[in-house]
Design an enzyme around this catalytic site. Structure first.
Site, PDB file in Angstrom:
ATOM      1  N   GLU A 273       0.848  -1.084  -0.072  1.00 49.95           N
ATOM      2  CA  GLU A 273      -0.053   0.074   0.053  1.00 49.95           C
ATOM      3  C   GLU A 273       0.877   1.159   0.144  1.00 49.95           C
ATOM      4  O   GLU A 273       1.884   1.174   0.542  1.00 49.95           O
ATOM      5  CB  GLU A 273      -0.842   0.034   1.134  1.00 49.95           C
ATOM      6  CG  GLU A 273      -1.939  -1.189   1.189  1.00 49.95           C
ATOM      7  CD  GLU A 273      -2.859  -1.197   2.280  1.00 49.95           C
ATOM      8  OE1 GLU A 273      -2.596  -0.394   3.340  1.00 49.95           O
ATOM      9  OE2 GLU A 273      -3.517  -1.943   2.548  1.00 49.95           O
ATOM     10  N   HIS A 296      -7.845   1.172   2.139  1.00 52.89           N
ATOM     11  CA  HIS A 296      -7.844   0.763   3.716  1.00 52.89           C
ATOM     12  C   HIS A 296      -8.573   1.807   4.691  1.00 52.89           C
ATOM     13  O   HIS A 296      -7.974   2.209   5.532  1.00 52.89           O
ATOM     14  CB  HIS A 296      -6.394   0.901   4.129  1.00 52.89           C
ATOM     15  CG  HIS A 296      -5.906   0.002   5.067  1.00 52.89           C
ATOM     16  ND1 HIS A 296      -4.768  -0.650   5.051  1.00 52.89           N
ATOM     17  CD2 HIS A 296      -6.509  -0.459   6.214  1.00 52.89           C
ATOM     18  CE1 HIS A 296      -4.554  -1.375   6.405  1.00 52.89           C
ATOM     19  NE2 HIS A 296      -5.840  -1.280   6.738  1.00 52.89           N
TER      20      HIS A 296
END
Length: 413
Positions: A273, A296
């Protein structure tokens, strides 16, 4: 009623607190209200090298999920007492290294449960109605009024993999919407409501219209959903992953969506990420039909962040001011009663025979009376809290530091 101000062995204004990753102002306010004034808050995560420079004089560190606390960082953190992970997990912290340095590590495993569970059900409705594609078409000026492939949740089966805090909350909400609930967990769990325990992962996948994952990131969950397990799914099933990025093989999932085997997916977590907002991001699931991709944010609601701020701050207060280690991942958990008219000393050490005997012998030789003693150990670490009479000296503290196997000694008051 007057508020009794707690006194510690170190003035609160000299306790240095560093908050990273834009931790909720609720946490900052908690510390400010408690009399702590040296608080530094940074909006983003910082690199290991930067953190090693920043952490030299820090006593309390607050992070979220992007900051990695390595052994090198902990080696440089000579004054660090505790780390507060203002999130669900502690994967970003070298917990073993923290234990070796006598640093308590806390998190908030329950505070954003509702936020994640609600989003799972919301995504389920969007995907089973194919709203994602209809929304895209409408934005492009196309009219797609069509019921083909669109269904109600009522009467459908949701399969929950991992029946912990979030999974069980999803179970309750799903049943309230008229869904049938199946769950699979590696440990025996008590079903809530009319939920049924599946005998195997394969059985759950064969029966579930929607599959949602709520498992930790450990070796046994690596690519739990893969080419083989996807083949077990019902035709047109929906996959939702709001757990950890490594539990789904995204390339295999993309192929299953392209072939029509899987009817849609919602993914909030990814193996890799971006470090900060605005960074580029790629995934095999981009540009596929009926797929919801989010950055997220499963637990990112104002309510959840406020709850997390209060929860973790309270645990940090309890350890910093009372020695209570309940909820720590690195120090054995001790719930302690208050002791009036005494000094309280914390001693964190290697869990080896003879440490407690050495401590008691030293205190006895120095005519120090023990009013209360509390010990808790795990495989590698021992944690003893001593309440002693007021005659203790600084020399006695130094003697306790000399006990073989000692990691950290601290006098609270």
């Amino acid at each position: 009623m007057a508020v009794v101000k707690k006194t510690t062995s170190y003035p609160k204004e000299k306790i240095n607190i560093l908050f990273l990753e834009n931790i909720s102002d609720a946490a900052v306010q908690q510390f400010s209200n408690a009399g702590y004034t040296s608080i530094k808050k940074l909006n983003g995560a910082i690199s290991e090298a930067e953190l090693i420079k920043e952490i030299k004089n820090v006593h309390i560190l607050g992070i979220r999920s992007k900051t990695n606390i390595t052994a090198a960082v902990l080696q440089a953190a000579t004054k660090l007492q505790a780390i507060g992970c203002f999130c669900i997990g502690v994967n970003q912290v070298d917990v073993e290294a923290a234990a070796q340095h006598g640093v308590a590590v806390f998190n908030a495993p329950y505070s954003n449960t509702r936020s994640v569970a609600e989003l799972v059900l919301g995504a389920s409705i969007m995907l089973i109605r194919k709203i994602v594609d209809k929304n895209k078409a409408a934005h492009e000026g196309k009219w797609m009024k069509d019921a083909t492939g669109s269904h109600e949740l009522r009467g459908k089966t949701i399969g929950i993999i991992g029946y912990g805090n979030i999974g069980s909350q999803v179970s309750v909400l799903a049943e309230a919407l008229g869904m049938k609930v199946l769950f699979y967990d590696s440990e025996t769990k008590l079903p809530l409501g009319n939920a049924a325990d599946s005998k195997s992962l394969k059985e759950l996948l064969q029966k579930a219209d929607i599959v949602t994952l709520h498992v930790p990131e450990i070796a046994s969950t690596q690519h739990l959903i893969n080419k083989t397990t996807l083949a077990h799914c019902k035709q047109g099933a929906i996959i939702i992953n709001y757990a950890r990025g490594t539990v789904v093989d995204l390339k295999a999932l993309a192929k299953a969506i392209e072939s029509g085997k899987i009817g849609g997916a919602a993914v909030d977590v990814f193996p890799i990420e971006p470090e900060k907002n605005g960074d580029s991001f790629t995934t095999p699931l981009q540009h596929l039909p009926n797929v919801i991709l989010t950055p997220h944010i499963g637990g990112s609601t104002q309510e959840a962040q406020s709850n997390i701020g209060i929860d973790v701050s309270t645990k940090l207060f309890n350890f910093l001011e009372k020695g209570i280690s309940t909820g720590s991942h690195s120090i054995p958990a001790l719930a302690l009663p208050p002791q009036e008219g005494a000094h309280r000393i914390l001693h964190i050490h290697n869990n080896v025979p003879g440490v407690l005997s050495s401590i008691n012998t030293l205190l006895s030789k120095n005519n120090i009376n023990i009013l209360g003693q509390y010990l808790k150990t795990n495989d590698g670490t021992g944690y003893v809290v001593l309440d002693v009479d007021k005659n203790i000296s600084k020399n006695a503290i130094e003697l306790l530091r000399s006990v073989k196997g000692t990691r950290k000694v601290r006098m609270l008051y």
